[in-house]
Design a protein around this motif. Structure first.
Motif, PDB file in Angstrom:
ATOM      1  N   ARG A  47       0.867  -1.180   0.000  1.00  0.00           N
ATOM      2  CA  ARG A  47       0.000   0.000   0.000  1.00  0.00           C
ATOM      3  C   ARG A  47       0.901   1.227   0.000  1.00  0.00           C
ATOM      4  O   ARG A  47       1.828   1.321   0.802  1.00  0.00           O
ATOM      5  CB  ARG A  47      -0.897   0.027   1.228  1.00  0.00           C
ATOM      6  CG  ARG A  47      -1.933   1.132   1.143  1.00  0.00           C
ATOM      7  CD  ARG A  47      -2.878   1.122   2.318  1.00  0.00           C
ATOM      8  NE  ARG A  47      -2.733   2.423   2.944  1.00  0.00           N
ATOM      9  CZ  ARG A  47      -2.778   2.656   4.227  1.00  0.00           C
ATOM     10  NH1 ARG A  47      -2.954   1.677   5.067  1.00  0.00           N
ATOM     11  NH2 ARG A  47      -2.643   3.870   4.685  1.00  0.00           N
ATOM     12  N   LEU A  48       0.636   2.150  -0.913  1.00  0.00           N
ATOM     13  CA  LEU A  48       1.464   3.340  -1.084  1.00  0.00           C
ATOM     14  C   LEU A  48       0.659   4.584  -0.735  1.00  0.00           C
ATOM     15  O   LEU A  48      -0.480   4.741  -1.166  1.00  0.00           O
ATOM     16  CB  LEU A  48       1.942   3.439  -2.537  1.00  0.00           C
ATOM     17  CG  LEU A  48       2.714   4.695  -2.916  1.00  0.00           C
ATOM     18  CD1 LEU A  48       4.072   4.722  -2.210  1.00  0.00           C
ATOM     19  CD2 LEU A  48       2.893   4.768  -4.427  1.00  0.00           C
ATOM     20  N   ASN A  49       1.263   5.465   0.058  1.00  0.00           N
ATOM     21  CA  ASN A  49       0.702   6.795   0.303  1.00  0.00           C
ATOM     22  C   ASN A  49       1.720   7.783  -0.250  1.00  0.00           C
ATOM     23  O   ASN A  49       2.776   7.989   0.344  1.00  0.00           O
ATOM     24  CB  ASN A  49       0.476   7.020   1.799  1.00  0.00           C
ATOM     25  CG  ASN A  49      -0.090   8.404   2.087  1.00  0.00           C
ATOM     26  OD1 ASN A  49      -0.114   9.271   1.223  1.00  0.00           O
ATOM     27  ND2 ASN A  49      -0.531   8.599   3.313  1.00  0.00           N
ATOM     28  N   ASP A  50       1.406   8.350  -1.416  1.00  0.00           N
ATOM     29  CA  ASP A  50       2.338   9.280  -2.055  1.00  0.00           C
ATOM     30  C   ASP A  50       1.843  10.715  -1.998  1.00  0.00           C
ATOM     31  O   ASP A  50       2.214  11.546  -2.811  1.00  0.00           O
ATOM     32  CB  ASP A  50       2.653   8.858  -3.486  1.00  0.00           C
ATOM     33  CG  ASP A  50       1.413   8.766  -4.359  1.00  0.00           C
ATOM     34  OD1 ASP A  50       0.298   8.984  -3.856  1.00  0.00           O
ATOM     35  OD2 ASP A  50       1.570   8.459  -5.551  1.00  0.00           O
ATOM     36  N   LYS A  51       1.042  11.027  -1.007  1.00  0.00           N
ATOM     37  CA  LYS A  51       0.575  12.396  -0.793  1.00  0.00           C
ATOM     38  C   LYS A  51       1.626  13.129   0.041  1.00  0.00           C
ATOM     39  O   LYS A  51       2.127  12.605   1.016  1.00  0.00           O
ATOM     40  CB  LYS A  51      -0.757  12.418  -0.046  1.00  0.00           C
ATOM     41  CG  LYS A  51      -1.836  11.553  -0.674  1.00  0.00           C
ATOM     42  CD  LYS A  51      -2.267  12.080  -2.005  1.00  0.00           C
ATOM     43  CE  LYS A  51      -3.431  11.270  -2.532  1.00  0.00           C
ATOM     44  NZ  LYS A  51      -3.263  10.858  -3.891  1.00  0.00           N
ATOM     45  N   ASP A  55       6.959   9.964   0.629  1.00  0.00           N
ATOM     46  CA  ASP A  55       6.131   8.814   0.264  1.00  0.00           C
ATOM     47  C   ASP A  55       6.287   7.736   1.322  1.00  0.00           C
ATOM     48  O   ASP A  55       7.385   7.536   1.862  1.00  0.00           O
ATOM     49  CB  ASP A  55       6.557   8.260  -1.098  1.00  0.00           C
ATOM     50  CG  ASP A  55       6.219   9.207  -2.235  1.00  0.00           C
ATOM     51  OD1 ASP A  55       5.599  10.255  -1.995  1.00  0.00           O
ATOM     52  OD2 ASP A  55       6.591   8.890  -3.377  1.00  0.00           O
ATOM     53  N   LYS A  56       5.197   7.037   1.605  1.00  0.00           N
ATOM     54  CA  LYS A  56       5.192   5.964   2.600  1.00  0.00           C
ATOM     55  C   LYS A  56       4.693   4.687   1.934  1.00  0.00           C
ATOM     56  O   LYS A  56       3.702   4.701   1.223  1.00  0.00           O
ATOM     57  CB  LYS A  56       4.277   6.325   3.763  1.00  0.00           C
ATOM     58  CG  LYS A  56       4.677   7.607   4.463  1.00  0.00           C
ATOM     59  CD  LYS A  56       3.584   8.063   5.427  1.00  0.00           C
ATOM     60  CE  LYS A  56       3.899   9.414   5.987  1.00  0.00           C
ATOM     61  NZ  LYS A  56       3.427  10.514   5.197  1.00  0.00           N
ATOM     62  N   LEU A  57       5.392   3.578   2.176  1.00  0.00           N
ATOM     63  CA  LEU A  57       5.035   2.302   1.570  1.00  0.00           C
ATOM     64  C   LEU A  57       5.004   1.215   2.634  1.00  0.00           C
ATOM     65  O   LEU A  57       5.958   1.072   3.397  1.00  0.00           O
ATOM     66  CB  LEU A  57       6.052   1.924   0.485  1.00  0.00           C
ATOM     67  CG  LEU A  57       5.843   0.571  -0.191  1.00  0.00           C
ATOM     68  CD1 LEU A  57       4.601   0.591  -1.081  1.00  0.00           C
ATOM     69  CD2 LEU A  57       7.074   0.189  -1.004  1.00  0.00           C
ATOM     70  N   TRP A  58       3.909   0.473   2.686  1.00  0.00           N
ATOM     71  CA  TRP A  58       3.781  -0.698   3.546  1.00  0.00           C
ATOM     72  C   TRP A  58       3.793  -1.924   2.641  1.00  0.00           C
ATOM     73  O   TRP A  58       3.114  -1.965   1.624  1.00  0.00           O
ATOM     74  CB  TRP A  58       2.459  -0.671   4.314  1.00  0.00           C
ATOM     75  CG  TRP A  58       2.372   0.419   5.321  1.00  0.00           C
ATOM     76  CD1 TRP A  58       2.658   0.320   6.654  1.00  0.00           C
ATOM     77  CD2 TRP A  58       1.966   1.766   5.106  1.00  0.00           C
ATOM     78  NE1 TRP A  58       2.458   1.537   7.271  1.00  0.00           N
ATOM     79  CE2 TRP A  58       2.028   2.438   6.346  1.00  0.00           C
ATOM     80  CE3 TRP A  58       1.561   2.500   3.984  1.00  0.00           C
ATOM     81  CZ2 TRP A  58       1.705   3.774   6.495  1.00  0.00           C
ATOM     82  CZ3 TRP A  58       1.239   3.834   4.135  1.00  0.00           C
ATOM     83  CH2 TRP A  58       1.314   4.456   5.382  1.00  0.00           C
ATOM     84  N   TYR A  91       7.964  -1.378   6.386  1.00  0.00           N
ATOM     85  CA  TYR A  91       7.513  -0.008   6.173  1.00  0.00           C
ATOM     86  C   TYR A  91       8.705   0.801   5.651  1.00  0.00           C
ATOM     87  O   TYR A  91       9.801   0.701   6.193  1.00  0.00           O
ATOM     88  CB  TYR A  91       7.010   0.570   7.496  1.00  0.00           C
ATOM     89  CG  TYR A  91       6.664   2.033   7.456  1.00  0.00           C
ATOM     90  CD1 TYR A  91       5.558   2.478   6.761  1.00  0.00           C
ATOM     91  CD2 TYR A  91       7.439   2.965   8.129  1.00  0.00           C
ATOM     92  CE1 TYR A  91       5.230   3.809   6.729  1.00  0.00           C
ATOM     93  CE2 TYR A  91       7.121   4.304   8.110  1.00  0.00           C
ATOM     94  CZ  TYR A  91       6.016   4.729   7.410  1.00  0.00           C
ATOM     95  OH  TYR A  91       5.696   6.057   7.379  1.00  0.00           O
ATOM     96  N   THR A  93       9.990   4.743   3.801  1.00  0.00           N
ATOM     97  CA  THR A  93       9.696   6.126   3.419  1.00  0.00           C
ATOM     98  C   THR A  93      10.840   6.638   2.554  1.00  0.00           C
ATOM     99  O   THR A  93      11.980   6.177   2.667  1.00  0.00           O
ATOM    100  CB  THR A  93       9.554   7.052   4.650  1.00  0.00           C
ATOM    101  OG1 THR A  93      10.779   7.070   5.367  1.00  0.00           O
ATOM    102  CG2 THR A  93       8.419   6.612   5.558  1.00  0.00           C
TER     103      THR A  93
END
Length: 106
Positions: A47-51, A55-58, A91, A93
């Motif tokens: 799951r990627l949060n690129d806001k 960027d954060k990736l699990w 996790y 970043t």
């Protein structure tokens, strides 16, 4: 006959322009990179949060066996190869200008 020649010239000009936009090096690099590493198996989820600027990736392992993988990034070096046990999670970043390009086996 004159119409066909004009259409062919326009098509050729478009192909040449597209070739310059993509660049010959990018096509070669992509083909070489893809040949070296296979995509990670479907059971290795992410799951990627690129806001925002970071960027954060699990990444989690739903497979029945250990999985070795690495995170491919564009514009910055890829992350190191990691191994996850079944049920394990990682996790990560990274900052701009890095961009997530996928998970590959290693």
């Amino acid at each position: 006959m004159r119409l066909r020649t004009s259409v062919a010239a326009v098509a050729l000009a478009g192909a040449v322009t597209a070739g310059f936009a993509a660049g010959p090096a990018s096509a070669t690099t992509t083909a070489t990179s893809t040949a070296r590493a296979a995509a990670a198996p479907w059971c290795l989820g992410h799951r990627l949060n690129d806001k925002g600027s970071v960027d954060k990736l699990w990444v989690w392992n739903s497979c029945k066996s250990n999985q070795s993988y690495k995170v491919r990034l564009a514009n910055v070096p890829d992350l190191a190869c990691r191994q996850l046990k079944p049920g394990g999670a990682d996790y990560f970043t990274w900052g701009w200008p890095g961009r997530f390009d996928g998970l590959v086996t290693c």
